[in-house]
Design a protein around this motif. Structure first.
Motif, PDB file in Angstrom:
ATOM      1  N   UNK A 131      -7.391  -5.324   3.158  1.00 37.65           N
ATOM      2  CA  UNK A 131      -6.213  -5.259   2.278  1.00 37.65           C
ATOM      3  C   UNK A 131      -6.559  -4.643   0.920  1.00 37.65           C
ATOM      4  N   UNK A 132      -5.731  -3.751   0.444  1.00 35.33           N
ATOM      5  CA  UNK A 132      -5.935  -3.190  -0.890  1.00 35.33           C
ATOM      6  C   UNK A 132      -5.765  -4.269  -1.964  1.00 35.33           C
ATOM      7  N   UNK A 133      -4.979  -5.293  -1.674  1.00 34.57           N
ATOM      8  CA  UNK A 133      -4.761  -6.363  -2.653  1.00 34.57           C
ATOM      9  C   UNK A 133      -5.995  -7.224  -2.857  1.00 34.57           C
ATOM     10  N   UNK A 134      -6.984  -7.113  -1.984  1.00 35.18           N
ATOM     11  CA  UNK A 134      -8.203  -7.907  -2.104  1.00 35.18           C
ATOM     12  C   UNK A 134      -9.297  -7.190  -2.873  1.00 35.18           C
ATOM     13  N   UNK A 135      -9.013  -5.992  -3.381  1.00 35.80           N
ATOM     14  CA  UNK A 135     -10.019  -5.212  -4.089  1.00 35.80           C
ATOM     15  C   UNK A 135     -10.045  -5.581  -5.564  1.00 35.80           C
ATOM     16  N   UNK A 136     -11.223  -5.515  -6.152  1.00 29.96           N
ATOM     17  CA  UNK A 136     -11.358  -5.702  -7.592  1.00 29.96           C
ATOM     18  C   UNK A 136     -10.891  -4.445  -8.317  1.00 29.96           C
TER      19      UNK A 136
END
Length: 491
Positions: A131-136
């Motif tokens: 998921x892109x939402x899990x990236x810093x």
């Protein structure tokens, strides 16, 4: 330069954002040759990002304002914005990078070959379904760069591409850019306050001053430490001139943090001693595939002492932002506890009074329609007096008091977010990459605020890759990740 060798030509560019009294850029002329590598530097607010926006073709419609002049670009454009999160178009990293090649109508096999190669080049070696939402924030920078490289553009525009990366990751990204451009006639324009590490890869360095005017256009060799110390004809050296203008140059020591007065930063009482024990944080993403749980922190123990500036450090993706946001009460721990901080159960008013949190994406904390109102808003709601004039002057935002917060540059927005969150002098100060996008003078103001708040009793913690800020911290918490970041997908 022959006409056929020109990749981009800007003539008489003038841009005044809606709500601003004066233009950000006024009368700029700039030419970039095919295959040329150009570094664009200058103080915060000088118009560097505006020039990139003009070359990318996003001024005047997506970004409202008064635009005049001409911009001609030959070939496709790959653009990595200062806020990499704004470039995300898909929920999974593979689909996000594939977006450009898909829109170009390439065969499926070529799309995924480019996607896999681009992700590997920038060091983002997760499964494409992550998921892109899990990236810093730093990982989002690498994702945005991968998306730009996958397009194989004729003109690559990078806005602070390594600002939120640790030194090793930043070197990896620079190497990815250089490797991708090697043997091609793709042109590069890169904005970076700390442009020194790019020097060996650049043909020119263009320095912008007030109003987006070009003050210098020189070869990188003219800005190395030896050349900078040699005055021309007894005049002020180029080193001194650019340093006074706020430009970070290799070999020039960092400025001292400003001595911010206690009246602007001292809390009513001593800040809390914050203790973190056995902290685990899982981030949950819901999408078409169901729910994905990503482990961001696991088993973290730390202490944030009162009256100290704590630097939260570690490689990109280690969970620094997650730790700061959890202490601020914005994320719920899966396991473990945070003692001393107000936490998620506190009433909104009590949380706002005791804790000031400055997020990595500054626009997430902006609510008002004028810069001055933004600075005064929290204090007014809490009944706490705020000296907006002094705060704005300290952070070099006084000339923007009547501007709309979303018409500021990235560095200006970050300083405004700091003022909005901290002007009421909370006892717990939590900062996420507070010095990104700052020139030497504005860095001194931001660092000075953090150092002074701690000196006057506040508990201050800053997630940062900025070694200059770390040098002024009295305490450090290092996350040695990246975190294991396991994924569990549930229907």
């Amino acid at each position: 330069m022959a006409r056929d060798d020109v990749r981009a030509r800007v003539r008489g560019l003038r841009w005044r954002p809606t709500g601003r009294a004066t233009p950000t850029v006024d009368g700029l002329d700039l030419t970039v040759g095919a295959g040329e590598r150009v570094g664009l530097v200058g103080p915060s607010g000088a118009g560097k990002s505006t020039v990139l926006h003009a070359l990318a073709g996003v001024l005047g419609d997506p970004l409202p304002g008064e635009l005049s002049g001409t911009v001609h670009v030959d070939g496709g454009v790959g653009y990595v914005p200062q806020d990499p999160g704004s470039a995300v178009v898909a929920s999974r990293i593979g689909r996000d990078v594939a977006f450009g090649p898909e829109n170009a109508g390439l065969p499926r096999a070529e799309i995924w070959r480019r996607t896999d190669e681009a992700l590997d080049r920038v060091g983002l070696r997760y499964p494409t379904g992550r998921p892109t939402s899990a990236l810093s924030g730093g990982e989002l920078q690498r994702l945005a760069l991968a998306g730009a490289l996958a397009r194989t553009p004729g003109l690559l525009l990078l806005d602070e591409p390594t600002a939120m990366l640790d030194p090793a990751a930043a070197a990896e990204v620079r190497a990815a850019v250089v490797g991708a451009l090697e043997g091609t006639d793709t042109s590069l324009v890169v904005v970076d306050h700390h442009v020194g590490p790019w020097f060996e890869h650049l043909d020119r360095v263009v320095v912008l001053g007030p109003g987006g005017r070009i003050t210098h256009d020189v070869a990188p060799a003219a800005l190395d430490a030896a050349a900078l110390d040699v005055p021309a004809g007894g005049a002020t050296s180029l080193r001194d001139e650019l340093t006074r203008a706020g430009v970070w140059l290799p070999g020039v020591p960092a400025p001292a943090p400003l001595d911010v007065p206690a009246s602007l930063v001292a809390p009513d009482g001593p800040g809390p001693d914050v203790v973190v024990e056995g902290l685990r944080v899982d981030l949950v993403t819901r999408g078409l595939r169901g729910r994905t749980t990503t482990n961001a922190l696991d088993g973290v123990a730390a202490r944030l002492p009162a009256g100290r500036l704590t630097a939260v450090t570690g490689p990109s993706g280690a969970g620094k932002s997650t730790l700061v946001a959890t202490v601020a009460g914005h994320l719920r721990p899966t396991a473990g506890e945070v003692r001393g901080a107000p936490g998620r159960t506190a009433r909104s008013r009590d949380l706002a009074r005791s804790c000031g949190w400055v997020p990595q994406q500054p626009e997430h904390g902006l609510l008002a329609l004028r810069v001055r109102d933004e600075v005064e808003l929290t204090g007014r709601r809490l009944g706490v007096a705020v000296d907006a004039d002094e705060v704005l002057a300290l952070l070099r935002l006084d000339h923007l008091a009547d501007a709309h917060p979303f018409r500021l540059s990235g560095g200006e927005q970050r300083r405004l977010a700091l003022a909005a969150a901290l002007a009421h002098r909370p006892g717990l100060v939590l900062l996420d990459e507070p010095t990104v996008g700052q020139d030497r003078q504005t860095w001194a103001a931001v660092a000075g605020w953090a150092v002074a708040a701690a000196r006057h009793g506040a508990t201050v913690a800053a997630s940062t890759h900025d070694g200059h800020l770390v040098a002024h911290a009295g305490h450090q918490v290092r996350l040695d990740g990246p975190a294991r970041q396991r994924q569990v997908v549930a229907a």
